[in-house]
Design an enzyme around this catalytic site. Structure first.
Site, PDB file in Angstrom:
ATOM      1  CB  SER A 317      -0.956  -0.066   1.198  1.00 15.68           C
ATOM      2  OG  SER A 317      -1.999   0.854   1.078  1.00 15.68           O
ATOM      3  CG  ASP A 475      -8.017  -3.689  -2.833  1.00 14.41           C
ATOM      4  OD1 ASP A 475      -9.068  -3.180  -2.396  1.00 14.41           O
ATOM      5  OD2 ASP A 475      -6.911  -3.151  -2.747  1.00 14.41           O
ATOM      6  CG  HIS A 503      -5.517  -2.868   0.377  1.00 18.88           C
ATOM      7  ND1 HIS A 503      -4.840  -2.499  -0.768  1.00 18.88           N
ATOM      8  CD2 HIS A 503      -4.993  -2.104   1.380  1.00 18.88           C
ATOM      9  CE1 HIS A 503      -3.967  -1.554  -0.492  1.00 18.88           C
ATOM     10  NE2 HIS A 503      -4.031  -1.297   0.816  1.00 18.88           N
TER      11      HIS A 503
END
Length: 525
Positions: A317, A475, A503
């Site tokens: 991320s 995701d 995610h």
């Protein structure tokens, strides 16, 4: 942990050599419970008695039994050193003298010196705490035993006694005694965090300062776990890789617990980092003033790696931006960079452009779910993510309406339960519960100069490192269109897709992600 090496591979060699070093005013006798547990599990245990303080003129002489034991160890054998309390200083001296003979050093509620600084500096830091009273010994249980801390000794005061090349090259683990009344768990964590990059931190609940008495079984088990992990790393003989795992916003090293375990079991070295003010890192969010400071634990860890080590950087991320910064600074130390559903910046554009895209998607998500509510205290609690201006002289728990000091402000994010439920939609319920308990506010640093500098990432450095993008198919924020866009902006990037992954791929599909990382490690030597 009870089987011996003989049971595992037919040899008559004991599993690990564990050396136990007592603290001030004590002796080998204090380890009797832990030593028995370790020996019963098939380990070779050396329990040392250091000399009485009135018998030796210097700290080096006081440490001589440990130094002699390490010097006598045969070439190729790596011991696990365990030091309690003041014994951490003895460990440090042995690490500097014989780094090649030590697999890992375990500091059990013990001062952990810093390379390039006097060992006595740690004692000065804790001089105002109850720990200092304990170290006076004549005020404690062992009043009749002579004690000497050697604070004026040249080995304790010299700034060049401990070097990064020798002492700093040995793996270190700090064991926190959660109920220690001599110095608080918070103070222990602060000292451990200041020990330099790569220091692991473990904790034992319900343990007082004398862990070998209050929690002997738990301490013995932890020592064996640490020995197993680090002896595997020391036996790699160049065949394993070094993975550095970087968490996403609001998370910490804890989020990698499944993948880190799988990679270590496969024979690889793993460093899972807490970025500044994240996870177990002791800094407050308002104390971290820039994206570089936030990324400093990663930058320090990569800087400390050898030029030929061939690191595999893995960023999740928002962590993709931190590994991009490390790639730009140290391209020759990185064999490959893996962006796990992560922001992947590109040469010629500022890093913030990737975060701005994520913010746009997140804002739409929040609006669609009427995310924010108010508590009775009037402080915003968030069902979804909340963005707030963060001024650094204020508590990060209090949103600030405006700020004229733009150099000292940023955009902070708090992940609320509804948002996390959506992002953990394929992960086990236990992992979502764990995350809700451990997440901390995080700053995206959208106004930071590093995020706005279009010349920061260069083709010769960042652009030269091999890149792999891992797309989480389940995701909602990682669509096929987004994947094509990311790859299109970074020519030559490979793509790996993991079906059924949300995610937080490391939780929803840890085995599949580990397989991807192992393929990458084998491909890029």
């Amino acid at each position: 942990m009870g089987s011996t090496m003989e049971e595992e591979n037919g040899s008559n060699k004991l599993r690990h050599h564990i050396v136990l070093v007592h603290g001030l005013c004590h002796g080998a006798w204090c380890w009797y419970k832990v030593a028995t547990a370790l020996e019963s599990a098939g380990h070779r245990v050396t329990v040392l008695d250091l000399p009485g303080a009135d018998e030796v003129p210097s700290f080096e002489e006081y440490s001589r039994p440990l130094l002699r034991a390490m010097a006598a160890a045969p070439p190729g054998e790596k011991a696990v050193l365990v030091g309690h309390s003041f014994g951490g200083h003895n460990l440090a001296l042995a690490m500097e003298a014989h780094p090649e003979k030590i697999a890992v050093a375990v500091f059990v509620s013990a001062p952990m010196p810093v390379a390039g600084h006097p060992m006595s500096a740690i004692m000065e830091q804790v001089s105002q705490t109850p720990y200092a009273i304990y170290m006076q010994c004549d005020h404690f249980l062992y009043r009749g035993l002579p004690a000497q801390m050697f604070l004026g000794d040249e080995a304790m005061t010299g700034e060049e006694v401990l070097t990064e090349e020798r002492y700093g090259a040995v793996s270190r683990v700090f064991v926190v005694a959660e109920e220690d009344k001599m110095w608080t768990a918070e103070e222990q964590r602060r000292v451990a965090a200041s020990g330099g990059p790569g220091v692991e931190m473990r904790a034992i609940a319900g343990a007082d300062h004398m862990l070998m008495f209050s929690k002997p079984a738990e301490l013995a088990k932890l020592i064996m776990e640490i020995a197993e992990q680090h002896s595997e790393e020391s036996r790699l003989d160049g065949g394993g890789k070094h993975f550095i795992l970087v968490h996403g916003l609001c998370h910490g090293a804890w989020s990698w617990y499944k993948v880190a375990t799988l990679l270590r079991a496969a024979g690889h070295r793993v460093t899972a980092l807490d970025l500044a003010a994240a996870g177990a890192h002791p800094a407050r969010l308002d104390e971290v003033r820039s994206f570089e400071e936030y990324s400093r634990p990663l930058l320090d860890a990569v800087a400390a790696a050898g030029d030929g080590e061939g690191l595999i950087l893995v960023g999740h991320s928002h962590g993709g931006l931190s590994i991009a910064l490390a790639m730009e600074r140290f391209p020759r130390k990185v064999a490959a960079a893996v962006f796990v559903d992560a922001a992947m910046p590109w040469v010629g554009k500022h890093m913030g452009v990737t975060t701005e895209g994520a913010c746009s998607w997140t804002a739409k998500w929040c609006q669609s779910r009427a995310a924010a509510i108010r508590t009775n205290s009037g402080v915003a609690m968030v069902m979804g993510p909340r963005f707030m201006e963060q001024k650094y002289n204020q508590s990060p728990a209090e949103p600030i309406k405006s700020s004229s000091d733009k150099d000292n402000s940023g955009v902070a994010m708090v992940m609320g339960p509804r948002f996390m439920e959506q992002k953990y939609n394929q992960s086990p319920a236990e992992d979502l519960t764990l995350a809700k308990l451990l997440v901390r506010p995080g700053n995206q640093f959208l106004d930071d100069p590093a995020m706005k500098d279009e010349a920061l990432l260069t083709a010769s450095n960042y652009g030269s490192v091999r890149k792999v993008f891992v797309a989480a198919k389940a995701d909602g924020s990682s669509t096929e269109e987004m994947t094509r866009w990311i790859v299109g902006t970074n020519p030559g990037t490979e793509v790996e897709k993991i079906a059924g992954a949300d995610h937080f791929v490391m939780n929803s599909k840890p085995r599949e992600l580990c397989d991807v990382l192992l393929r990458i490690a084998n491909k890029y030597d």
